[in-house]
Design an enzyme around this catalytic site. Structure first.
Site, short mmCIF file in Angstrom:
data_model
loop_
_atom_site.label_atom_id
_atom_site.label_comp_id
_atom_site.label_asym_id
_atom_site.label_seq_id
_atom_site.Cartn_x
_atom_site.Cartn_y
_atom_site.Cartn_z
N LYS A 149 0.87 -1.19 0.00
CA LYS A 149 0.00 0.00 0.00
C LYS A 149 0.90 1.23 0.00
O LYS A 149 1.76 1.37 0.88
CB LYS A 149 -0.88 0.03 1.24
N GLU A 191 0.69 -1.36 16.10
CA GLU A 191 0.38 -2.23 14.95
C GLU A 191 0.71 -3.69 15.28
O GLU A 191 0.08 -4.61 14.75
CB GLU A 191 1.17 -1.78 13.70
N LYS A 233 0.96 -10.39 8.47
CA LYS A 233 0.58 -9.46 7.40
C LYS A 233 0.78 -10.10 6.03
O LYS A 233 -0.06 -9.96 5.14
CB LYS A 233 1.36 -8.14 7.53
N GLU A 243 -7.33 -5.76 -1.19
CA GLU A 243 -8.37 -5.47 -0.21
C GLU A 243 -9.77 -5.54 -0.81
O GLU A 243 -10.55 -4.59 -0.72
CB GLU A 243 -8.13 -4.09 0.45
N ARG A 247 -8.40 -8.26 3.69
CA ARG A 247 -7.33 -7.33 4.08
C ARG A 247 -7.84 -6.16 4.92
O ARG A 247 -7.07 -5.57 5.69
CB ARG A 247 -6.59 -6.83 2.82
N ASN A 251 -7.14 -2.93 9.09
CA ASN A 251 -7.51 -1.56 9.46
C ASN A 251 -8.20 -1.48 10.81
O ASN A 251 -8.81 -0.46 11.14
CB ASN A 251 -8.42 -0.96 8.39
P1 NAD Z 1 7.36 8.21 10.32
O1 NAD Z 1 7.73 7.69 9.02
O2 NAD Z 1 6.93 9.62 10.44
O3 NAD Z 1 8.57 7.95 11.33
C1 NAD Z 1 8.46 8.36 12.67
C2 NAD Z 1 9.60 9.32 13.06
O4 NAD Z 1 10.80 8.57 13.29
C3 NAD Z 1 9.96 10.33 11.98
O5 NAD Z 1 10.32 11.52 12.59
C4 NAD Z 1 11.16 9.67 11.32
O6 NAD Z 1 11.96 10.57 10.62
C5 NAD Z 1 11.87 9.09 12.50
N1 NAD Z 1 12.76 7.96 12.27
C6 NAD Z 1 12.68 7.02 11.32
N2 NAD Z 1 13.60 6.07 11.54
C7 NAD Z 1 14.29 6.44 12.65
C8 NAD Z 1 15.35 5.85 13.38
N3 NAD Z 1 15.85 4.66 13.06
N4 NAD Z 1 15.83 6.52 14.47
C9 NAD Z 1 15.27 7.70 14.85
N5 NAD Z 1 14.24 8.28 14.22
C10 NAD Z 1 13.75 7.65 13.12
O7 NAD Z 1 6.18 7.33 10.98
P2 NAD Z 1 5.95 5.76 11.07
O8 NAD Z 1 5.31 5.55 12.38
O9 NAD Z 1 7.15 4.97 10.71
O10 NAD Z 1 4.89 5.50 9.90
C11 NAD Z 1 3.62 6.09 9.94
C12 NAD Z 1 3.09 6.18 8.53
O11 NAD Z 1 2.97 4.86 7.98
C13 NAD Z 1 1.72 6.82 8.42
O12 NAD Z 1 1.72 7.76 7.38
C14 NAD Z 1 0.81 5.66 8.08
O13 NAD Z 1 -0.31 6.05 7.32
C15 NAD Z 1 1.72 4.76 7.32
N6 NAD Z 1 1.32 3.34 7.33
C16 NAD Z 1 1.26 2.71 6.14
C17 NAD Z 1 0.95 1.37 6.10
C18 NAD Z 1 0.95 0.63 4.79
O14 NAD Z 1 0.50 -0.50 4.74
N7 NAD Z 1 1.46 1.23 3.73
C19 NAD Z 1 0.69 0.67 7.28
C20 NAD Z 1 0.76 1.36 8.49
C21 NAD Z 1 1.09 2.70 8.50
N1 GLY Z 2 -2.12 -1.23 7.08
C1 GLY Z 2 -3.24 -1.75 6.36
C2 GLY Z 2 -2.89 -2.61 5.21
O1 GLY Z 2 -1.74 -2.77 4.86
O2 GLY Z 2 -3.73 -3.16 4.57
#
Ligand code: NAD
Ligand code: GLY
Length: 367
Positions: A149, A191, A233, A243, A247, A251
């Site tokens: 995704k 998650e 997953k 989905e 899938r 969510n």
């Molecule tokens: P993020 O990418 O913003 O990372 C969190 C913070 O940690 C940021 O400030 C980043 O720069 C920092 N960071 C990254 N790696 C680091 C490290 N090793 N050391 C220190 N800091 C570090 O947030 P996240 O929680 O990783 O991801 C959230 C995003 O993922 C949301 O936009 C959400 O919608 C998306 N998401 C997508 C899916 C999917 O299936 N595609 C699933 C769940 C979440």
């Molecule tokens: N995080 C929801 C999905 O990957 O389907």
């Protein structure tokens, strides 16, 4: 420069026919020249951000160069509020300025924001180029880097513009988690808890017993939680890549959670915090629907709390909650669809009577 040798804890496969790919979970993978040599393509655009670049960009670029590859670094601003069309365009501009052709591989080095945005760029740049995920947050290693995704946010709704586009490889280097702030570690645990709650009650029990080890960053506990999350997953995605049904259970907690993120403004609460609180709200609604016992609800609330996540939502006002939840990709015919627990360890996807939803919004939000 001397480095700790790489060790691989687990290698899984996401089985999707010709779009299948491995997930490699291990420590110090970013310095493993042989592993990095196996990346697709000779020219690699590393998309990262201003927080992650100072930590890992030089290290990964050095390994890529040692493996005979050429790097194009692209460094974006950090934050959920930066997951937008402007930064997507910044990736395209950098690729075009560097004369990158269809053979370029896009590598996402960072958390879920960088992963989702880079994936969407890879899906659309010159109608699709190879894509590799190198997740560096717990959340990205247990969830967002797997399954294809990709998206950017719109001010009116989270992840509203995107594509399904699978990476060719996921490299989860657990050594990168050492630099992750505690608040971000907790966000990733949301998650992990989700995976247990929706599909694997035994894993949920294990999490209850090991949550303090996970918060203390015990290497063995983290490796197990990452592997089990990726297995769960990968199996759901194998069965329903785009989905059309199953899938959607991934969510769980996201209908409420996405409303919190958009309602407060992206970046105010972390995505994982919103999902943690969203799971508590979905559990409350599950009890009101007669699907979940109060005792199981209490276990979920206790685990979310023990993970260091919020369990009471901001008060957005009922009409604003409804407005925000009406913009959700799961909805059909104007009805809001919820992933509810029926019971802990399995789910039901359903609409909810207005009075029960209203009671949940009152019970779970700050006065
Ligand atoms: P993020 O990418 O913003 O990372 C969190 C913070 O940690 C940021 O400030 C980043 O720069 C920092 N960071 C990254 N790696 C680091 C490290 N090793 N050391 C220190 N800091 C570090 O947030 P996240 O929680 O990783 O991801 C959230 C995003 O993922 C949301 O936009 C959400 O919608 C998306 N998401 C997508 C899916 C999917 O299936 N595609 C699933 C769940 C979440
Ligand atoms: N995080 C929801 C999905 O990957 O389907």
């Amino acid at each position: 420069m001397s480095h700790t040798p790489a060790s691989i804890f687990a290698q899984l496969n996401v089985d999707l026919g010709e779009r299948s790919y491995p997930i490699i979970i291990g420590s110090e993978l970013l310095t493993d020249v042989e592993l990095i040599r196996s990346l697709p393509g000779k020219r690699i655009a590393i998309v990262t951000n201003t927080v992650v670049a100072p930590l890992y960009l030089e290290r990964l670029s050095a390994t890529l160069e040692a493996a005979g590859k050429q790097c194009v670094p692209i460094v974006l601003p950090d934050g959920e509020e930066e997951k937008n069309a402007e930064n997507l365009m910044a990736i395209f501009t950098a690729l075009l300025e560097q004369k990158c052709d269809r053979k370029i591989t896009l590598l996402a080095l960072g958390g879920g924001v960088i992963g989702d945005m880079t994936g969407f760029a890879a899906a659309t740049y010159m109608r699709g180029v190879p894509f590799v995920q190198v997740p560096t947050t717990l959340l990205a290693q247990v969830d967002s880097s797997v399954g294809g995704k990709t998206a950017i946010n719109h001010p009116l709704g989270k992840n509203m513009i995107g594509a399904f586009y699978q990476p060719q490889l996921v490299l989860a280097d657990t050594a990168t988690l050492a630099a992750l702030p505690d608040r971000e570690l907790s966000a990733g645990l949301a998650e992990v808890i989700k995976h247990g709650a929706i599909i694997d009650a035994a894993f949920f029990n294990w999490l209850e017993e090991n949550i303090y080890l996970l918060r203390a960053r015990d290497a063995g506990a983290l490796a197990y939680a990452i592997r089990r999350s990726c297995e769960i997953k990968a199996e759901v995605v194998r069965q329903d890549e785009r989905e059309s049904g199953l899938r959607a259970i991934l969510n769980f907690g996201h209908t409420f959670g996405h409303a919190i993120e958009a309602g407060l403004g992206y970046g105010e609460w972390l995505h994982g915090e919103a999902v943690g609180c969203g799971m508590v709200m979905a559990a409350d609604l599950s009890v009101r629907m007669g699907y979940l016992s109060p005792a199981e609800q209490a276990r979920l609330v206790a685990l979310v709390k023990a993970a260091g996540l919020p369990t009471t939502a901001p008060n957005l006002g009922e009409s604003r909650w409804l407005d925000l939840m009406e913009v959700d990709k799961k909805n059909e015919g104007g009805q809001i669809k919820f992933i509810l627990l029926k019971p802990l360890g399995s789910t039901s996807i359903t609409a909810a009577p207005a009075d029960l939803l209203s009671a949940t919004l009152t019970a779970c939000t700050h006065p």
